[in-house]
Design a protein around this motif. Sequence first.
Motif, PDB file in Angstrom:
ATOM      1  N   CYS A 141       0.954 -78.147 -21.646  1.00  0.00           N
ATOM      2  CA  CYS A 141       1.018 -76.946 -22.481  1.00  0.00           C
ATOM      3  C   CYS A 141      -0.235 -76.114 -22.228  1.00  0.00           C
ATOM      4  O   CYS A 141      -1.351 -76.602 -22.420  1.00  0.00           O
ATOM      5  CB  CYS A 141       1.106 -77.339 -23.953  1.00  0.00           C
ATOM      6  SG  CYS A 141       0.980 -75.916 -25.057  1.00  0.00           S
TER       7      CYS A 141
ATOM      8  N   CYS B  36      -1.286 -73.837 -23.895  1.00  0.00           N
ATOM      9  CA  CYS B  36      -1.847 -73.418 -25.170  1.00  0.00           C
ATOM     10  C   CYS B  36      -2.764 -74.497 -25.745  1.00  0.00           C
ATOM     11  O   CYS B  36      -3.914 -74.240 -26.055  1.00  0.00           O
ATOM     12  CB  CYS B  36      -0.696 -73.152 -26.133  1.00  0.00           C
ATOM     13  SG  CYS B  36      -0.935 -71.689 -27.087  1.00  0.00           S
ATOM     14  N   CYS B  37      -2.234 -75.726 -25.869  1.00  0.00           N
ATOM     15  CA  CYS B  37      -3.011 -76.784 -26.529  1.00  0.00           C
ATOM     16  C   CYS B  37      -3.400 -77.904 -25.581  1.00  0.00           C
ATOM     17  O   CYS B  37      -4.174 -78.783 -25.948  1.00  0.00           O
ATOM     18  CB  CYS B  37      -2.249 -77.353 -27.726  1.00  0.00           C
ATOM     19  SG  CYS B  37      -0.863 -78.419 -27.248  1.00  0.00           S
TER      20      CYS B  37
ATOM     21  N   CYS C 107       6.393 -76.792 -26.182  1.00  0.00           N
ATOM     22  CA  CYS C 107       5.401 -77.848 -26.387  1.00  0.00           C
ATOM     23  C   CYS C 107       5.823 -78.735 -27.555  1.00  0.00           C
ATOM     24  O   CYS C 107       6.093 -78.247 -28.648  1.00  0.00           O
ATOM     25  CB  CYS C 107       4.024 -77.244 -26.646  1.00  0.00           C
ATOM     26  SG  CYS C 107       2.790 -78.506 -26.984  1.00  0.00           S
TER      27      CYS C 107
ATOM     28  N   CYS D 148       2.477 -78.457 -30.189  1.00  0.00           N
ATOM     29  CA  CYS D 148       2.101 -77.260 -30.957  1.00  0.00           C
ATOM     30  C   CYS D 148       3.251 -76.267 -31.079  1.00  0.00           C
ATOM     31  O   CYS D 148       3.136 -75.270 -31.776  1.00  0.00           O
ATOM     32  CB  CYS D 148       0.885 -76.580 -30.324  1.00  0.00           C
ATOM     33  SG  CYS D 148       1.273 -75.666 -28.817  1.00  0.00           S
TER      34      CYS D 148
ATOM     35  N   TYR E  85       4.463 -74.279 -28.826  1.00  0.00           N
ATOM     36  CA  TYR E  85       4.372 -73.101 -27.954  1.00  0.00           C
ATOM     37  C   TYR E  85       5.602 -73.014 -27.046  1.00  0.00           C
ATOM     38  O   TYR E  85       5.985 -73.996 -26.420  1.00  0.00           O
ATOM     39  CB  TYR E  85       3.100 -73.198 -27.112  1.00  0.00           C
ATOM     40  CG  TYR E  85       2.970 -72.153 -26.029  1.00  0.00           C
ATOM     41  CD1 TYR E  85       2.709 -70.818 -26.333  1.00  0.00           C
ATOM     42  CD2 TYR E  85       3.099 -72.501 -24.680  1.00  0.00           C
ATOM     43  CE1 TYR E  85       2.590 -69.874 -25.333  1.00  0.00           C
ATOM     44  CE2 TYR E  85       2.986 -71.550 -23.671  1.00  0.00           C
ATOM     45  CZ  TYR E  85       2.725 -70.244 -24.002  1.00  0.00           C
ATOM     46  OH  TYR E  85       2.614 -69.307 -23.020  1.00  0.00           O
TER      47      TYR E  85
HETATM   48 ZN   LIG Z   1       0.989 -77.117 -27.046  1.00  0.00          ZN
END
Ligand SMILES: [Zn+2]
Length: 419
Positions: A344, A346-347, A362, A365, A367
């Motif tokens: 991911c 993002c995280c 994800c 999270c 996403y």
């Molecule tokens: Zn994530």
Amino acid sequence: MVDDAPRRTVLIKLDVSSDREADLHHTKNQFLDCANQTSEWAWRYDDYCITSKNKAENALYNDLKEEHDLTANLVQKGIRRAIEAVDSGVDKLKKGEKTSQPVFESWSVVYDKRSATFNADHATLSTINGRVKTDYVLPPENEREDTPFGRYYENDEWDASHATLQYDEHSEEFYLHVTVKQPRGDNEERQEATSHGEGTENGVVLGVDLNVTGAFAVTSTGKFVGSADYLTHKRNEFEKRRGRLQQTGTRSAHLTIQRIGSKFSDWSLDWLHNCVNELLEEAERVGADSIIFENLKHIRENIANGSKFQQWAYAKFVELAEYKVEDRDLFVDFVSPAYTSQRCSCCGFTHEDNRDDKAFVCQQCGYEANADYNAAKNVAVRYCGYIHRGQKSRGGWAACQSALKSGTLNVNGDFNASA
Ligand SMILES: [Zn+2]
């Protein structure tokens, strides 16, 4: 840009290990061959010669690259060297002086910072057989101050920009003629900094994910370049037609196969050129300093189920990108590809369930994004991670940012939407 920075040439004797001498000699032969073929092509009649480097590169680069083991940069340097000589020949003709088609025989190869590194006590030079490290043969340290090496090469105010490698047949020694420049003005300083690395605090990278379905290339800024599906479709059409003709088996069918074969390869090269141009436009639009791909070995594995043709197309795409950035304040580099498609962006949570074909969700999270776009962001983020951990980028940056959609993500993962 007119480059009128002060410059000096520093002559450095090289200590080349005997098992690498042949690599340098073969590199020189191929380099001169590129220059001679270019000269042959460009020098038409005494009143009609081609003096445009772009024209020469467009016409000759692909074939010369194919025929030689040189890096893209050295092929390009060979072409340019010849065109410069043709250009000055044309000048002579205009002044009524006698001259003829340039022929390159004397031992020399032109290097710049993309094909060589100029270090404190050694250089590395790109050859037909990888890089060769050559130590410098230097005067003793206490005498160096009064030599050009001490005055310019070791002086921080001067910057090694390019060099000519030469070989002295009598002494059987290699010499590097290094041109050092004094950066002048902000623009030039920035450009020097970008290519050499000192002074550039912060580089911006554009990550790219290459695919066999959907978009051919997807960037970390969410730009979709070319359709891999369309390319596959065109290839299948060509294969089908070839299959039918092969069954026909006549001589004229055979000739038609050859004709449509070369037409198709022209078409696909042209298509790849256009895709690379689109990618470069995107890089320029977002102010990127570099374009980052997953390393090619992975691209090959990733499309192991794909055809030889697809493998060729990806390798060619990357090669064209490397070649085309040489004219710009941009470079191409690579990251290790592990899990870029499952991670991911993002995280950082990495799991195979995160990805389902083109959909990325994800599991940690939540996403959601196009899976290739997510992968391209991971490519950019990973490269920044390298820099953050102290690995030297080819731009020599101290820090690095990923170019993302309408903003940048810095090494700490902070997103700046206004950038
Ligand atoms: Zn994530």
